[in-house]
Scaffold this motif. Structure first.
Motif, PDB file in Angstrom:
ATOM      1  N   UNK A 177       0.842  -1.200   0.000  1.00  0.00           N
ATOM      2  CA  UNK A 177       0.000   0.000   0.000  1.00  0.00           C
ATOM      3  C   UNK A 177       0.875   1.248   0.000  1.00  0.00           C
ATOM      4  N   UNK A 178       1.900   1.245   0.844  1.00  0.00           N
ATOM      5  CA  UNK A 178       2.808   2.395   0.914  1.00  0.00           C
ATOM      6  C   UNK A 178       3.465   2.651  -0.432  1.00  0.00           C
ATOM      7  N   UNK A 179       3.906   1.587  -1.076  1.00  0.00           N
ATOM      8  CA  UNK A 179       4.581   1.749  -2.361  1.00  0.00           C
ATOM      9  C   UNK A 179       3.644   2.314  -3.422  1.00  0.00           C
ATOM     10  N   UNK A 180       2.395   1.878  -3.421  1.00  0.00           N
ATOM     11  CA  UNK A 180       1.437   2.345  -4.424  1.00  0.00           C
ATOM     12  C   UNK A 180       1.111   3.830  -4.266  1.00  0.00           C
ATOM     13  N   UNK A 181       1.364   4.393  -3.097  1.00  0.00           N
ATOM     14  CA  UNK A 181       1.075   5.810  -2.866  1.00  0.00           C
ATOM     15  C   UNK A 181       2.163   6.725  -3.422  1.00  0.00           C
ATOM     16  N   UNK A 182       3.275   6.155  -3.858  1.00  0.00           N
ATOM     17  CA  UNK A 182       4.379   6.954  -4.386  1.00  0.00           C
ATOM     18  C   UNK A 182       4.092   7.371  -5.826  1.00  0.00           C
ATOM     19  N   UNK A 183       4.624   8.532  -6.208  1.00  0.00           N
ATOM     20  CA  UNK A 183       4.524   8.947  -7.606  1.00  0.00           C
ATOM     21  C   UNK A 183       5.375   8.027  -8.465  1.00  0.00           C
ATOM     22  N   UNK A 184       5.128   8.013  -9.764  1.00  0.00           N
ATOM     23  CA  UNK A 184       5.823   7.082 -10.656  1.00  0.00           C
ATOM     24  C   UNK A 184       7.334   7.296 -10.621  1.00  0.00           C
ATOM     25  N   UNK A 185       7.761   8.561 -10.628  1.00  0.00           N
ATOM     26  CA  UNK A 185       9.194   8.849 -10.650  1.00  0.00           C
ATOM     27  C   UNK A 185       9.865   8.412  -9.342  1.00  0.00           C
ATOM     28  N   UNK A 186       9.215   8.671  -8.206  1.00  0.00           N
ATOM     29  CA  UNK A 186       9.780   8.271  -6.915  1.00  0.00           C
ATOM     30  C   UNK A 186       9.707   6.753  -6.730  1.00  0.00           C
ATOM     31  N   UNK A 187       8.683   6.137  -7.273  1.00  0.00           N
ATOM     32  CA  UNK A 187       8.499   4.701  -7.105  1.00  0.00           C
ATOM     33  C   UNK A 187       9.677   3.928  -7.689  1.00  0.00           C
ATOM     34  N   UNK A 188      10.145   4.312  -8.862  1.00  0.00           N
ATOM     35  CA  UNK A 188      11.264   3.621  -9.491  1.00  0.00           C
ATOM     36  C   UNK A 188      12.529   3.786  -8.660  1.00  0.00           C
ATOM     37  N   UNK A 189      12.781   5.004  -8.184  1.00  0.00           N
ATOM     38  CA  UNK A 189      13.981   5.263  -7.391  1.00  0.00           C
ATOM     39  C   UNK A 189      13.968   4.444  -6.101  1.00  0.00           C
ATOM     40  N   UNK A 190      12.819   4.389  -5.447  1.00  0.00           N
ATOM     41  CA  UNK A 190      12.684   3.634  -4.206  1.00  0.00           C
ATOM     42  C   UNK A 190      12.836   2.140  -4.477  1.00  0.00           C
ATOM     43  N   UNK A 191      12.220   1.651  -5.546  1.00  0.00           N
ATOM     44  CA  UNK A 191      12.276   0.224  -5.867  1.00  0.00           C
ATOM     45  C   UNK A 191      13.715  -0.235  -6.055  1.00  0.00           C
ATOM     46  N   UNK A 192      14.535   0.589  -6.707  1.00  0.00           N
ATOM     47  CA  UNK A 192      15.933   0.219  -6.935  1.00  0.00           C
ATOM     48  C   UNK A 192      16.722   0.122  -5.632  1.00  0.00           C
ATOM     49  N   UNK A 193      16.304   0.873  -4.609  1.00  0.00           N
ATOM     50  CA  UNK A 193      17.010   0.865  -3.325  1.00  0.00           C
ATOM     51  C   UNK A 193      16.605  -0.289  -2.422  1.00  0.00           C
TER      52      UNK A 193
END
Length: 447
Positions: A49-65
């Motif tokens: 749920x937390x991940x889905x609340x991120x914007x598309x640009x931030x989601x990719x950056x967070x996913x890589x980390x």
């Protein structure tokens, strides 16, 4: 840190209450690294749920980390189109790590969604065995040839910078891709534009793709390289290992060694996002092994039951003697395991190590044994003091030698030295120490 805890608590409350708008506002207060920490500390459902609340640009950056295991959890919670987009944006080495965390059917579906070029690169990395540096290298790099000028090399750097893993270390290859040198971007920038790379390059250090990832990472970190070239058996350049990946490999290896030294298997994901069943499973095998091995101690006590009946006071010193032996062995094992990891000691140094540990153990035994003799003699009698003193001397020398030898033995038979963990050595030293104790007691006390 206090601010992050406050935001995390409020975020959890907002998600639990279904107030997703407030949760989204709270996430905006955090930088990508902090969002990563929050997700890795959350249960799977809440993390999704937390991940889905991120914007598309931030989601990719967070996913890589994110930790690869947590990435795998999110893959199951996201839509196919979201997952396909994220997977294709990852670096090839990161894709390979994620594939290891996914069921074969899911991994195959994601691989088929890649472009032909990305699929070929990722498949090549997956072709190397797990634990090899080939599995962790990046095939996206900038390279040069000896006949290139500095100006042309800089043009290549500008053209490929967006896709390359790093641009600060530039491998130099001949016309058949064999590694012949290495040059830094700093040297290229500081040189005359017409100078050739052959004039600027230096002798390269490299690792084979089949080498241990930990050993290659250690080389990269110890020499403070920004990137280490990875080659095949004919020194053809295959990829690079960057310094940040090297440090991550070493952190993972250290976490694994610490876990095994404590008598458990390492967790493959952050603690709070690991299920209770997985945590228990990581510990139960070692507990069973250690419980069975501890029966040795029981057997020794049973053998000398008659001796204990004749001199009951001997039982009072058993915890002291077994604890001292176990701790001495553990100290030696930890020291040698660390020395092996950083390259200070090799398996060929076994006799040097054993000689040093015997001397260290004897020195410790003399100090502790003298103290034990004085105290036991004052409280009980001189013969009892002599038994305690001599036992401490012998136990310390034995435990230090065994603790130093175990990691070297493990390395020789190609087993992780941490497998010979502290509890295992402690149990061995307990049983052996009791044999020494009762043998000395029978000889001195004539019982």
């Amino acid at each position: 840190m206090d601010e992050l805890i406050r935001v995390e608590n409020e975020l959890n409350q907002a998600i639990s209450a279904g107030d997703l708008l407030q949760a989204s506002r709270l996430l905006d207060e955090l930088n990508p690294r902090e969002v990563t920490e929050v997700i890795e500390r959350s249960p799977r459902a809440k993390a999704a749920v937390t991940y889905r609340l991120l914007s598309k640009s931030r989601a990719l950056e967070v996913f890589e980390m994110l930790d690869p295991a947590v990435q795998g959890d999110l893959v199951h919670a996201l839509r196919d189109d979201e997952v396909t987009g994220l997977f294709s944006e990852l670096d090839p080495d990161d894709r390979a790590q994620l594939v290891d965390e996914l069921p074969a059917s899911v991994a195959q579906r994601l691989m088929l969604g890649l472009s032909a070029k990305d699929r070929a690169i990722t498949t090549a990395i997956l072709g190397y065995r797990s634990g090899s540096v080939g599995r962790r290298m990046s095939p996206e790099y900038v390279h040069a040839h000896p006949w290139y000028t500095a100006a042309r090399t800089l043009d290549d750097v500008r053209a490929k910078a967006a896709d390359a893993e790093t641009i600060y270390t530039i491998p130099v290859t001949n016309d058949v891709k064999r590694l012949v040198g290495i040059v830094s971007l700093r040297e290229v920038l500081a040189s005359d534009p017409d100078a050739t790379i052959g004039e600027l390059m230096s002798e390269p250090e490299y690792a084979l793709a089949t080498d241990s990832a930990e050993e290659a990472a250690r080389t990269c970190a110890d020499h403070e390289y920004l990137a280490l070239p990875i080659v095949d058996s004919e020194t053809r350049l295959l990829g690079i290992l960057t310094v940040d990946d090297a440090h991550q490999i070493l952190r993972d290896a250290e976490a694994e060694d610490v876990a095994r030294a404590g008598g458990s298997e390492p967790l493959r994901r952050p603690y709070l996002s690991t299920s209770i069943f997985s945590i228990a499973r990581s510990r139960v095998v070692w507990l069973l092994v250690l419980a069975v091995s501890a029966l040795l101690t029981v057997q020794v006590l049973e053998i000398f039951e008659a001796t204990l009946e004749q001199k009951v006071v001997l039982a009072l010193f058993i915890p002291l003697l077994t604890g001292t032996g176990g701790n001495t062995g553990s100290q030696a094992a930890t020291t040698i395991t660390r020395a092996l990891a950083v390259g200070d000691v090799r398996t060929s140094d076994v006799w040097l190590v054993l000689l040093r540990e015997v001397r260290v153990g004897t020195m410790l035994g003399l100090l502790l044994g003298s103290l034990g003799f004085v105290l036991a003699a004052l409280v009980y009698d001189v013969p009892t003091g002599a038994v305690i003193g001599l036992t401490l001397l012998c136990v310390c020398a034995m435990a230090a030698t065994v603790g130093g030898a175990m990691p070297l033995l493990a390395k020789t038979i190609h087993v992780d030295p941490a497998v010979f963990s502290t509890p295992f050595i402690t149990t061995f030293c307990d049983a052996t120490g009791l044999l020494i104790y009762f043998t000395i007691a029978k000889a001195i006390l004539q019982i």
